[in-house]
Design an enzyme around this catalytic site. Sequence first.
Site, PDB file in Angstrom:
ATOM      1  N   SER A 162       1.197  -6.169   3.020  1.00 49.30           N
ATOM      2  CA  SER A 162       2.538  -6.868   2.265  1.00 49.30           C
ATOM      3  C   SER A 162       3.209  -7.520   3.609  1.00 49.30           C
ATOM      4  CB  SER A 162       3.503  -5.488   2.266  1.00 49.30           C
ATOM      5  OG  SER A 162       4.660  -5.986   2.195  1.00 49.30           O
ATOM      6  N   TYR A 167       4.493   3.173   4.684  1.00 47.04           N
ATOM      7  CA  TYR A 167       3.848   2.312   3.597  1.00 47.04           C
ATOM      8  C   TYR A 167       3.538   0.800   4.470  1.00 47.04           C
ATOM      9  CZ  TYR A 167       3.633  -1.771   0.527  1.00 47.04           C
ATOM     10  OH  TYR A 167       3.423  -2.452  -0.204  1.00 47.04           O
TER      11      TYR A 167
END
Length: 257
Positions: free
Chosen positions: A139, A152
């Site tokens: 990401s 995350y």
Amino acid sequence: MTEQFRGRRALVTGASSGIGADIARQLAQRGADLVLVARRADRLDTLAAECRLFGVDVETAPADLADPQASIDLAARFPGTDILINNAGLGAFGRFTETEYDKIERMIAVNITSLTHLTRLFAPAMAARGWGRIMLVASTAGFQPVPLYAVYAATKAYVLSFGGALNVELAPAGVTTTVLCPGTTRTEFFEVAAQTKSPLMERGAMSSADVARIGLDALAKGRATVISGAVNNAMVFGTRLAPRSLTAQLAYRIMKP
């Protein structure tokens, strides 16, 4: 270039929706046989029927990748896998001190432990055969600290580092590792993570089909890292020039309600 996928077997995790489902569809279009992995068996069955219309073999393997045994079972069941798409991932939005630890533990289990374990299980056989393609879905959050997504973002930083190193290690054996770094994408991710997207995030969102295409094109070319979209590329370039303390503050302003 993408003809290299024809007749190969690709195992796709997190295939029940979003980027994973679109990667599966596009691999089928490019002639790859598929193994679809996710928890939701009904969705896998629907996707499998869709992908079989392209004339490829498709198997489903419902599994919870937070369970360590799931990775072992997949490797034992599908030993001839040529393409590994480690797409499964979880996020949890909120302050670290207010997030239940079971959510944090599960996120680490899926985003890091399972991804690493599956790669370790499948990569040696790829190297022995002299051909393999591995995609790790990270990401843009992995390029800087992200308050309210602290764990995350840290898991995706791991994926970035791990994939970059693995690509160098395995390249002499004919196996490439590509790390795909999406930004905001129109999927179920934010709903599952319990976050309402801001107008700024909504404007910059990409479709999962576009992200999948960018990732697979990069995988076919053997690229080590690919960031989806011009806006995301510009953002990541900016984070490399700014102090991490500043990028963390900026990320917090974007993420906070």
